[in-house]
Enzyme design. Sequence first.
Site, PDB file in Angstrom:
ATOM      1  N   LEU A 129       0.860  -1.171   0.000  1.00  0.00           N
ATOM      2  CA  LEU A 129       0.000   0.000   0.000  1.00  0.00           C
ATOM      3  C   LEU A 129       0.900   1.225   0.000  1.00  0.00           C
ATOM      4  O   LEU A 129       2.012   1.190   0.535  1.00  0.00           O
ATOM      5  CB  LEU A 129      -0.900   0.024   1.246  1.00  0.00           C
ATOM      6  CG  LEU A 129      -1.938  -1.099   1.379  1.00  0.00           C
ATOM      7  CD1 LEU A 129      -2.644  -0.989   2.725  1.00  0.00           C
ATOM      8  CD2 LEU A 129      -2.949  -1.050   0.246  1.00  0.00           C
ATOM      9  N   ASP A 130       0.420   2.314  -0.590  1.00  0.00           N
ATOM     10  CA  ASP A 130       1.192   3.547  -0.570  1.00  0.00           C
ATOM     11  C   ASP A 130       1.395   4.011   0.877  1.00  0.00           C
ATOM     12  O   ASP A 130       0.620   3.663   1.776  1.00  0.00           O
ATOM     13  CB  ASP A 130       0.464   4.649  -1.345  1.00  0.00           C
ATOM     14  CG  ASP A 130       0.333   4.322  -2.815  1.00  0.00           C
ATOM     15  OD1 ASP A 130       1.188   3.567  -3.323  1.00  0.00           O
ATOM     16  OD2 ASP A 130      -0.614   4.806  -3.451  1.00  0.00           O
ATOM     17  N   LYS A 131       2.408   4.803   1.091  1.00  0.00           N
ATOM     18  CA  LYS A 131       2.741   5.282   2.430  1.00  0.00           C
ATOM     19  C   LYS A 131       1.527   5.863   3.149  1.00  0.00           C
ATOM     20  O   LYS A 131       1.263   5.537   4.312  1.00  0.00           O
ATOM     21  CB  LYS A 131       3.853   6.338   2.339  1.00  0.00           C
ATOM     22  CG  LYS A 131       4.169   7.021   3.667  1.00  0.00           C
ATOM     23  CD  LYS A 131       5.190   8.129   3.492  1.00  0.00           C
ATOM     24  CE  LYS A 131       5.427   8.867   4.805  1.00  0.00           C
ATOM     25  NZ  LYS A 131       6.411   9.980   4.645  1.00  0.00           N
ATOM     26  N   THR A 133      -1.667   5.518   2.444  1.00  0.00           N
ATOM     27  CA  THR A 133      -2.897   4.726   2.356  1.00  0.00           C
ATOM     28  C   THR A 133      -2.915   3.751   3.522  1.00  0.00           C
ATOM     29  O   THR A 133      -1.916   3.101   3.811  1.00  0.00           O
ATOM     30  CB  THR A 133      -2.952   3.946   1.027  1.00  0.00           C
ATOM     31  OG1 THR A 133      -2.985   4.878  -0.054  1.00  0.00           O
ATOM     32  CG2 THR A 133      -4.193   3.081   0.966  1.00  0.00           C
ATOM     33  N   ARG A 229      -5.783   5.831  -7.373  1.00  0.00           N
ATOM     34  CA  ARG A 229      -5.521   7.275  -7.440  1.00  0.00           C
ATOM     35  C   ARG A 229      -5.451   7.752  -8.888  1.00  0.00           C
ATOM     36  O   ARG A 229      -5.997   8.803  -9.237  1.00  0.00           O
ATOM     37  CB  ARG A 229      -4.225   7.588  -6.693  1.00  0.00           C
ATOM     38  CG  ARG A 229      -4.282   7.226  -5.212  1.00  0.00           C
ATOM     39  CD  ARG A 229      -2.911   7.188  -4.569  1.00  0.00           C
ATOM     40  NE  ARG A 229      -2.294   8.513  -4.571  1.00  0.00           N
ATOM     41  CZ  ARG A 229      -1.021   8.723  -4.232  1.00  0.00           C
ATOM     42  NH1 ARG A 229      -0.231   7.702  -3.892  1.00  0.00           N
ATOM     43  NH2 ARG A 229      -0.535   9.946  -4.251  1.00  0.00           N
TER      44      ARG A 229
END
Length: 348
Positions: A129-131, A133, A229
């Site tokens: 997961l993105d930082k 998120t 996104r």
Amino acid sequence: MPLDAGGRRLDQVLAELLPQYSRNRLQTWIREGRVSLNGQPVQEPKHKLLGGEFLNLEEVQDEKLAAEAPEDIPFPVVYEDEAILIINKPAGLVVHPGSGNWSGTLLNALLHHTPQLAQVPRAGIVHRLDKDTSGLMVVAKTLEAQTDLVRQLQARTVKREYRALLVGYLNRNGTVDAPIGRHPTQRTKMAVVQHNGREARTHYTVLEHFERCTLVQCRLETGRTHQIRVHMAALGFPLVGDAVYNKGKTAGVRFPRQALHAYRLGLIHPLTREPMQWDAPVPDDMAALLKTLRSEWDEIKTLRRQRQEEAWAEEWGDDWEDEEEVEVLEAEGAELLEDEDFDDEADE
């Protein structure tokens, strides 16, 4: 320092003496005061040497070594057994070490939580997961489990569903089917790229509307970098708080990160072969934002109703409600007269 170094630059001589380090790195260490000559720090890479000086370089640990160091970083554990670990990653925690983030990552935390993960590639991480998120992730505790989970991801049998708050009023459900690749000019970003992009598909369902925002459920069929996104921004409804893909569309809402949470994860257990599923509610910051938006939206709808009633009253006068009631009664009376049993009941 060699006697024949006299008249030469400090950084040039250091680069020859320490070829395992780049000249740029040595210059950085000089400016940081890590190099001294005859006991005196020298912070100018261009410093001219006399030759024969006593040189000292403060030992510098390679920052990349920190990527594999266990760190006591807490994270919520949703489920754990001998094969898998399900975590609810908090926003702000980087998953993989990389440039600028060689420590303090989920990988470091996993190595502290389960030391045996040092024997599994990437400490058992199979997706990320993105930082900024938050949400559910699965980690494999054995090589066999990791191999099985990777195959499930490739076969697209892992269920991943997200909650996302979008800028704008999206009034339909649908699917974004658009390939994603590296942005052609901004290499730190991803973009919808028709040529050379990888297949990417996101299904979205509208859950709730606010004044100028829409809460949606997104289901991933593929798992590309920044997929939700990028796809939502391409649709014209970027995520609230997304500093990378939201081009200035705030809708009056301020949020310090992209409003995105991985709330559901489903898979086939690598050992038991039983289907399993976990849900995680949106974190406190996102829940507070949604509560505020609901409250504001309720106030706005109430105010609009009041204004509409005032407009009706102004148009129809003070008796507009009474006139409406009379019309309803008259309609009910007409229906009663048409009833075949009405006259019989009256005769009785």
